[in-house]
Design an enzyme around this catalytic site. Structure first.
Site, PDB file in Angstrom:
ATOM      1  N   HIS A 182      37.177  -4.363  76.943  1.00 30.57           N
ATOM      2  CA  HIS A 182      37.038  -5.777  76.597  1.00 30.57           C
ATOM      3  C   HIS A 182      38.364  -6.439  76.948  1.00 30.57           C
ATOM      4  O   HIS A 182      39.418  -5.807  76.868  1.00 30.57           O
ATOM      5  CB  HIS A 182      36.715  -5.956  75.115  1.00 30.57           C
ATOM      6  CG  HIS A 182      36.467  -7.386  74.742  1.00 30.57           C
ATOM      7  ND1 HIS A 182      35.475  -8.131  75.331  1.00 30.57           N
ATOM      8  CD2 HIS A 182      37.105  -8.206  73.877  1.00 30.57           C
ATOM      9  CE1 HIS A 182      35.507  -9.359  74.829  1.00 30.57           C
ATOM     10  NE2 HIS A 182      36.495  -9.427  73.944  1.00 30.57           N
TER      11      HIS A 182
ATOM     12  N   HIS B  80      38.864 -15.161  73.998  1.00 31.75           N
ATOM     13  CA  HIS B  80      38.074 -14.204  74.765  1.00 31.75           C
ATOM     14  C   HIS B  80      36.630 -14.651  74.832  1.00 31.75           C
ATOM     15  O   HIS B  80      36.167 -15.458  74.021  1.00 31.75           O
ATOM     16  CB  HIS B  80      38.190 -12.793  74.175  1.00 31.75           C
ATOM     17  CG  HIS B  80      37.658 -12.652  72.784  1.00 31.75           C
ATOM     18  ND1 HIS B  80      36.631 -11.804  72.458  1.00 31.75           N
ATOM     19  CD2 HIS B  80      38.016 -13.266  71.625  1.00 31.75           C
ATOM     20  CE1 HIS B  80      36.377 -11.888  71.160  1.00 31.75           C
ATOM     21  NE2 HIS B  80      37.218 -12.764  70.630  1.00 31.75           N
TER      22      HIS B  80
ATOM     23  N   CYS C  28      33.873 -10.691  80.391  1.00 28.45           N
ATOM     24  CA  CYS C  28      35.125 -11.094  79.725  1.00 28.45           C
ATOM     25  C   CYS C  28      36.342 -10.934  80.623  1.00 28.45           C
ATOM     26  O   CYS C  28      37.284 -11.731  80.540  1.00 28.45           O
ATOM     27  CB  CYS C  28      35.302 -10.322  78.417  1.00 28.45           C
ATOM     28  SG  CYS C  28      35.269  -8.519  78.631  1.00 28.45           S
TER      29      CYS C  28
END
Length: 197
Positions: A50, A62, A140
């Site tokens: 991530h 994010h 992301c």
């Protein structure tokens, strides 16, 4: 204005010493993980990473699909099916949870990072917005590299494509070898039965 710390990398850069992406990870770990504003934060989550961007005062921005939230359950499936994710501003420690993280400005040698103020302003404007999400095209990592460099890029997608191609190649090669071996066995068997009559 967010408070951002200085780090060893900045000292190296100010003295004309180039810092490679893999060394940046080591610096991040050696410095008690204190990122600067605009730094890309990589959070290994097992099979994927991530990504977030540090905006100061302990916060990151994010792109969070429902699967990035603890106890997401059915909403996780819904977000992937509907290809949507939300831009969040959250405490770095909350996003990281029990995982670890690295400062990984891996494209600094390829692209010129945007000015910090531009990164922070763009990130702030996007907070709480729902954006298109795609694992291979708008994830992301694409989101944070677009903010930092103006270029959406995902190394983990590229790596997956390479590994996928490699595995496919190995499977095809194995199949060809199997077929060659079995065809030779059949030919040998046919010759043995044909010569025995």
């Amino acid at each position: 204005m967010p408070l951002c710390g200085n780090n060893i990398k900045a000292v190296c850069v100010s003295n004309g010493i180039r810092v490679k992406a893999e060394e940046q990870k080591e610096f991040a770990m050696a410095e008690d993980k204190k990122p600067n504003c605009g730094d890309l934060i990589e959070i290994p989550r097992g099979l994927y990473q991530h990504w977030a961007i540090y905006v100061g005062d302990g916060y990151v921005v994010h792109l969070a699909s429902a699967s990035e939230h603890a106890n997401a359950g059915a909403s996780s499936v819904k977000s992937v099916v509907h290809n949507k994710a939300t831009v969040k501003r959250e405490k770095l420690e909350d996003v990281v949870g029990n995982d670890t993280y690295y400062i990984n400005n891996h494209l600094d040698e390829k692209y010129e990072p945007h000015p910090i103020q531009d990164i922070l302003q763009d990130a702030k404007i996007l907070v709480d917005k729902e954006l298109q999400y795609g694992v291979t095209t708008k994830n992301c990592e694409h989101f944070v590299t677009l903010l930092r460099y103006g270029q959406p890029h995902s190394q983990q997608v590229e790596d997956a494509a390479v590994y996928g191609s490699l595995i496919a190649g190995i499977v095809v090669l194995g199949y060809v070898i199997f077929k060659l071996a079995t065809s030779k066995d059949k030919e040998k068997e046919k010759n043995e039965h044909g010569n025995g009559k």
